[in-house]
Design a protein around this motif. Structure first.
Motif, PDB file in Angstrom:
ATOM      1  N   GLU A 101       0.835  -1.210   0.000  1.00 40.19           N
ATOM      2  CA  GLU A 101       0.000   0.000   0.000  1.00 40.19           C
ATOM      3  C   GLU A 101       0.866   1.255   0.000  1.00 40.19           C
ATOM      4  O   GLU A 101       0.595   2.197  -0.752  1.00 40.19           O
ATOM      5  CB  GLU A 101      -0.935   0.002   1.209  1.00 40.19           C
ATOM      6  N   TRP A 102       1.897   1.275   0.822  1.00 43.52           N
ATOM      7  CA  TRP A 102       2.796   2.437   0.874  1.00 43.52           C
ATOM      8  C   TRP A 102       3.500   2.638  -0.460  1.00 43.52           C
ATOM      9  O   TRP A 102       3.625   3.766  -0.943  1.00 43.52           O
ATOM     10  CB  TRP A 102       3.813   2.284   2.007  1.00 43.52           C
ATOM     11  N   ASP A 103       3.966   1.543  -1.071  1.00 47.17           N
ATOM     12  CA  ASP A 103       4.610   1.644  -2.390  1.00 47.17           C
ATOM     13  C   ASP A 103       3.657   2.275  -3.403  1.00 47.17           C
ATOM     14  O   ASP A 103       4.052   3.148  -4.187  1.00 47.17           O
ATOM     15  CB  ASP A 103       5.039   0.264  -2.894  1.00 47.17           C
ATOM     16  N   LYS A 104       2.415   1.825  -3.392  1.00 46.19           N
ATOM     17  CA  LYS A 104       1.416   2.355  -4.332  1.00 46.19           C
ATOM     18  C   LYS A 104       1.192   3.848  -4.096  1.00 46.19           C
ATOM     19  O   LYS A 104       1.154   4.640  -5.039  1.00 46.19           O
ATOM     20  CB  LYS A 104       0.106   1.585  -4.166  1.00 46.19           C
ATOM     21  N   TRP A 105       1.066   4.245  -2.848  1.00 49.04           N
ATOM     22  CA  TRP A 105       0.842   5.660  -2.522  1.00 49.04           C
ATOM     23  C   TRP A 105       2.035   6.517  -2.947  1.00 49.04           C
ATOM     24  O   TRP A 105       1.867   7.629  -3.433  1.00 49.04           O
ATOM     25  CB  TRP A 105       0.574   5.837  -1.041  1.00 49.04           C
ATOM     26  N   ILE A 106       3.228   6.004  -2.737  1.00 51.54           N
ATOM     27  CA  ILE A 106       4.429   6.737  -3.140  1.00 51.54           C
ATOM     28  C   ILE A 106       4.464   6.899  -4.659  1.00 51.54           C
ATOM     29  O   ILE A 106       4.737   7.982  -5.167  1.00 51.54           O
ATOM     30  CB  ILE A 106       5.696   6.028  -2.598  1.00 51.54           C
ATOM     31  N   GLU A 107       4.173   5.813  -5.382  1.00 46.45           N
ATOM     32  CA  GLU A 107       4.155   5.873  -6.845  1.00 46.45           C
ATOM     33  C   GLU A 107       3.097   6.857  -7.354  1.00 46.45           C
ATOM     34  O   GLU A 107       3.296   7.525  -8.365  1.00 46.45           O
ATOM     35  CB  GLU A 107       3.891   4.492  -7.434  1.00 46.45           C
ATOM     36  N   GLU A 108       1.972   6.952  -6.648  1.00 46.80           N
ATOM     37  CA  GLU A 108       0.880   7.847  -7.051  1.00 46.80           C
ATOM     38  C   GLU A 108       1.144   9.305  -6.642  1.00 46.80           C
ATOM     39  O   GLU A 108       0.386  10.181  -6.993  1.00 46.80           O
ATOM     40  CB  GLU A 108      -0.439   7.382  -6.439  1.00 46.80           C
ATOM     41  N   GLY A 109       2.192   9.511  -5.874  1.00 48.54           N
ATOM     42  CA  GLY A 109       2.514  10.861  -5.426  1.00 48.54           C
ATOM     43  C   GLY A 109       1.745  11.323  -4.222  1.00 48.54           C
ATOM     44  O   GLY A 109       1.719  12.518  -3.916  1.00 48.54           O
TER      45      GLY A 109
END
Length: 105
Positions: free
Chosen positions: A95-103
């Motif tokens: 989830e954190w990886d996804k949020w980081i990728e999404e900005g």
């Protein structure tokens, strides 16, 4: 018998060299009870178990080792909730990886 906010076992903190490694980075006396020292050591521990390799298998092994002291899911670790813990950590990391990728962060 685990110590401090990162829950280091005394033998891991002392005999595995985490106290000395943290002191080598901070140039100050290290304590498993100090947040900075505890989580710096936790990061080193996870790295030592391969969390920095960028593969899911290594990350799973590191998470398992953090709870169980070994990257192998033993019956003792399983009874202590190891599978649930491992799966939860991997899910949250994803989830954190996804949020980081999404900005988001």
């Amino acid at each position: 018998g685990a110590m401090g906010p990162a829950q280091f076992m005394p033998v891991t903190w002392l005999s595995s060299g985490y106290k000395e490694r943290v002191q080598g980075i901070t140039n100050e006396l290290a304590s498993p009870w100090e947040i900075r020292d505890a989580f710096l050591a936790a990061g080193l521990y996870l790295k030592d178990w391969g969390a920095n390799k960028g593969t899911l298998l290594k990350e799973i092994g590191a998470v398992t080792a953090y709870l169980c002291g070994s990257s192998r899911m033993t019956s003792t670790c399983r009874r202590a909730g190891g599978i649930w813990y491992r799966n939860l950590v991997i899910q949250k990391a994803s989830e954190w990886d996804k949020w980081i990728e999404e900005g988001v962060f």
